[in-house]
Write a protein that holds these residues in place. Structure first.
Motif, PDB file in Angstrom:
ATOM      1  N   THR A  24       0.880  -1.383   0.011  1.00 30.53           N
ATOM      2  CA  THR A  24       0.014   0.028  -0.094  1.00 30.53           C
ATOM      3  C   THR A  24       0.699   1.367  -0.029  1.00 30.53           C
ATOM      4  O   THR A  24       0.269   2.228  -0.439  1.00 30.53           O
ATOM      5  N   TYR A  25       1.942   1.050   0.444  1.00 26.86           N
ATOM      6  CA  TYR A  25       2.940   2.500   0.768  1.00 26.86           C
ATOM      7  C   TYR A  25       3.193   3.029  -0.842  1.00 26.86           C
ATOM      8  O   TYR A  25       3.764   2.083  -1.743  1.00 26.86           O
ATOM      9  N   MET A  26       3.014   3.905  -1.210  1.00 28.25           N
ATOM     10  CA  MET A  26       3.147   4.566  -2.690  1.00 28.25           C
ATOM     11  C   MET A  26       2.683   3.650  -3.780  1.00 28.25           C
ATOM     12  O   MET A  26       2.901   3.396  -4.903  1.00 28.25           O
ATOM     13  N   ARG A  27       1.390   2.978  -3.340  1.00 30.40           N
ATOM     14  CA  ARG A  27       0.510   1.889  -4.188  1.00 30.40           C
ATOM     15  C   ARG A  27       1.541   0.672  -4.643  1.00 30.40           C
ATOM     16  O   ARG A  27       1.247   0.028  -5.465  1.00 30.40           O
ATOM     17  N   GLY A  28       2.512   0.470  -3.795  1.00 35.25           N
ATOM     18  CA  GLY A  28       3.340  -0.783  -3.839  1.00 35.25           C
ATOM     19  C   GLY A  28       4.842  -0.541  -4.025  1.00 35.25           C
ATOM     20  O   GLY A  28       5.066  -0.181  -5.023  1.00 35.25           O
ATOM     21  N   ILE A  29       5.617  -0.988  -3.044  1.00 32.77           N
ATOM     22  CA  ILE A  29       6.954  -1.128  -2.919  1.00 32.77           C
ATOM     23  C   ILE A  29       7.158  -2.878  -3.123  1.00 32.77           C
ATOM     24  O   ILE A  29       6.653  -3.606  -2.463  1.00 32.77           O
ATOM     25  N   ASP A  30       8.525  -2.984  -3.477  1.00 27.28           N
ATOM     26  CA  ASP A  30       8.894  -4.443  -3.182  1.00 27.28           C
ATOM     27  C   ASP A  30       9.442  -4.875  -1.620  1.00 27.28           C
ATOM     28  O   ASP A  30       9.675  -3.961  -0.826  1.00 27.28           O
ATOM     29  N   TYR A  31       8.894  -6.303  -1.393  1.00 28.01           N
ATOM     30  CA  TYR A  31       9.281  -6.515  -0.074  1.00 28.01           C
ATOM     31  C   TYR A  31       9.790  -7.951  -0.080  1.00 28.01           C
ATOM     32  O   TYR A  31       9.310  -8.740  -1.053  1.00 28.01           O
ATOM     33  N   ILE A  32      10.668  -8.449   0.687  1.00 27.21           N
ATOM     34  CA  ILE A  32      10.903  -9.932   0.739  1.00 27.21           C
ATOM     35  C   ILE A  32      10.705 -10.365   2.355  1.00 27.21           C
ATOM     36  O   ILE A  32      10.694  -9.431   3.074  1.00 27.21           O
ATOM     37  N   ASN A  33      10.429 -11.592   2.548  1.00 24.65           N
ATOM     38  CA  ASN A  33      10.156 -12.276   3.735  1.00 24.65           C
ATOM     39  C   ASN A  33      11.453 -13.292   4.204  1.00 24.65           C
ATOM     40  O   ASN A  33      11.945 -14.010   3.375  1.00 24.65           O
ATOM     41  N   LEU A  34      11.784 -12.885   5.395  1.00 21.36           N
ATOM     42  CA  LEU A  34      12.973 -13.583   6.020  1.00 21.36           C
ATOM     43  C   LEU A  34      11.839 -14.397   7.317  1.00 21.36           C
ATOM     44  O   LEU A  34      11.999 -13.732   8.275  1.00 21.36           O
ATOM     45  N   PRO A  35      11.275 -15.240   7.336  1.00 23.28           N
ATOM     46  CA  PRO A  35      10.345 -15.852   8.309  1.00 23.28           C
ATOM     47  C   PRO A  35      11.423 -16.451   9.468  1.00 23.28           C
ATOM     48  O   PRO A  35      12.457 -17.227   9.173  1.00 23.28           O
ATOM     49  N   THR A  36      11.040 -16.162  10.617  1.00 22.03           N
ATOM     50  CA  THR A  36      11.842 -16.788  11.817  1.00 22.03           C
ATOM     51  C   THR A  36      11.057 -17.574  12.726  1.00 22.03           C
ATOM     52  O   THR A  36      11.585 -18.123  13.766  1.00 22.03           O
ATOM     53  N   THR A  37       9.718 -18.187  12.164  1.00 23.51           N
ATOM     54  CA  THR A  37       9.037 -19.337  12.849  1.00 23.51           C
ATOM     55  C   THR A  37       8.889 -20.106  11.596  1.00 23.51           C
ATOM     56  O   THR A  37       8.818 -19.871  10.699  1.00 23.51           O
ATOM     57  N   ILE A  38       8.513 -21.544  12.088  1.00 24.30           N
ATOM     58  CA  ILE A  38       8.185 -22.460  11.109  1.00 24.30           C
ATOM     59  C   ILE A  38       6.951 -22.117  10.661  1.00 24.30           C
ATOM     60  O   ILE A  38       6.720 -22.245   9.410  1.00 24.30           O
ATOM     61  N   LEU A  39       5.862 -21.650  11.352  1.00 23.38           N
ATOM     62  CA  LEU A  39       4.461 -21.114  10.865  1.00 23.38           C
ATOM     63  C   LEU A  39       4.639 -20.399   9.660  1.00 23.38           C
ATOM     64  O   LEU A  39       4.120 -20.425   8.717  1.00 23.38           O
ATOM     65  N   ALA A  40       5.534 -19.194   9.923  1.00 24.11           N
ATOM     66  CA  ALA A  40       5.623 -18.340   8.972  1.00 24.11           C
ATOM     67  C   ALA A  40       6.249 -18.815   7.637  1.00 24.11           C
ATOM     68  O   ALA A  40       6.178 -18.460   6.637  1.00 24.11           O
ATOM     69  N   ALA A  41       7.500 -19.730   8.090  1.00 22.28           N
ATOM     70  CA  ALA A  41       8.088 -20.419   6.832  1.00 22.28           C
ATOM     71  C   ALA A  41       7.255 -21.139   5.800  1.00 22.28           C
ATOM     72  O   ALA A  41       7.539 -20.875   4.699  1.00 22.28           O
ATOM     73  N   VAL A  42       6.390 -21.961   6.421  1.00 25.45           N
ATOM     74  CA  VAL A  42       5.476 -22.850   5.449  1.00 25.45           C
ATOM     75  C   VAL A  42       4.222 -22.403   5.186  1.00 25.45           C
ATOM     76  O   VAL A  42       3.595 -22.751   4.335  1.00 25.45           O
TER      77      VAL A  42
END
Length: 343
Positions: free
Chosen positions: A102-120
């Motif tokens: 939503t910021y400026m109608r969309g910027i790039d992001y990446i995910n570095l999950p630190t829990t198993i639930l977030a990872a899968v």
């Protein structure tokens, strides 16, 4: 989108993504993750970044926190060529993805999950969002990350309860799509063995991505990923008002049993399969009972995003590895299921 899974790869993040192609970097995390791992990430980034650190917990996934993130980006002159790095569990990947979308109608992001639930689960598939007026994930977008990097070594700092809770989504993936995977999980002798962890994460992500690629906006097949969640989101929302709130994965485990019970009672699922599902939840130490009123639970279930015309619609197993969705269920069977999962 590229996904990388490995051990001790956090410090090598700049080998997986050209960070110099971005004008600015921000790292969104929480205080607990930052205390354990932010220095390691800094070592890997090799570039200055804005640190945005939140309090931990599901209660932070709200409009006030979202506004705080937007303000931080704006005050630090982040433009459309900036990158947001979500470094944490499902709360961070959900709200961070929404902020980026939503910021400026969309910027790039990446995910570095630190829990198993977030990872899968939470970091995969492009669903972003916040909770609103007591309803889980009511406001959000579909907006896919540019990359997911999963360093399994990071899970070593998880409390046992957090570690175990992640396996509810793993079990869910097996039930909805892959009997062979279910059998593998069921027959593991040493639960939570680090040797199996990469294989399990890879297997779960492949299942989720196969489903998401066929139905990115959840108009059909992707609804099966919500198995267990019609109950779980209501249970989790109510538990947040108590002194001992459930983790998302714990609520999902209860939801899996409740919704499998419905499938069995409606004649969709054989008793033998229901007992196997219940047994695997117990085996992974995820079985527990709840204590909320039927009225409160059903009122929240009526706000579920899959519903149409104020009718609760379920995604239910017809056997382990195969699902149906948009199933209407008689209220008396929903009541029986609530009784079954309650104290």
């Amino acid at each position: 989108m590229k996904i990388y899974v490995g051990e001790k790869i956090l410090t090598k993040i700049n080998q997986y993504l050209d960070l110099n192609s971005y004008t600015k970097l921000a790292v969104l995390t929480d205080k607990i993750v930052a205390s354990f791992w932010l220095d390691k990430l800094k070592e890997g980034l090799k570039k200055d970044f804005l640190s945005i650190t939140l309090k931990p917990g599901e209660k932070e996934k709200n409009l006030k926190t979202l506004t705080f993130i937007w303000q931080k980006l704006l005050k630090n002159n982040f433009d459309r060529k900036s990158l947001l790095i979500n470094f944490g569990g499902g709360v961070i990947t959900d709200i961070g993805g929404f902020a980026a979308s939503t910021y400026m109608r969309g910027i790039d992001y990446i995910n570095l999950p630190t829990t198993i639930l977030a990872a899968v689960d939470a970091s995969v598939g492009g669903k972003t969002g916040i909770n609103f007026l007591g309803v889980k994930n009511l406001i959000g977008t579909f907006y896919e990350s540019k990359m997911i990097l999963i360093d399994t070594f990071v899970f070593s700092s998880l409390p046992k309860r957090e570690f175990i809770a992640g396996f509810s989504e793993i079990i869910k993936h097996a039930i909805i799509y892959d009997k062979k995977y279910f059998d593998f999980l069921f027959n593991i002798n040493h639960l939570f063995d680090q040797k199996n962890l990469k294989k399990i994460i890879d297997w779960s992500i492949k299942i989720k991505m196969k489903i998401v690629q066929k139905d990115k906006k959840e108009t059909g097949l992707r609804k099966i990923l919500n198995f267990g969640h019609t109950f779980a989101h209501a249970i989790e929302s109510l538990s947040l008002k108590t002194k001992k709130p459930l983790l998302h994965g714990e609520a999902v485990a209860v939801g899996i049993i409740g919704e499998s019970f419905i499938a069995q009672k409606t004649g969709l699922l054989k008793k033998e399969d229901f007992f196997l599902i219940e047994e695997i939840i117990k085996k992974y130490q995820l079985f527990q009972k709840i204590n909320f009123s039927k009225t409160d639970l059903k009122n929240l279930m009526l706000k579920d995003k899959k519903n149409i015309n104020q009718k609760i619609l379920f995604s239910l197993p017809i056997k382990i590895g195969e699902m149906v969705f948009n199933v209407k269920v008689p209220e008396k069977i929903i009541n029986l299921a609530i009784d079954y999962i309650s104290l």
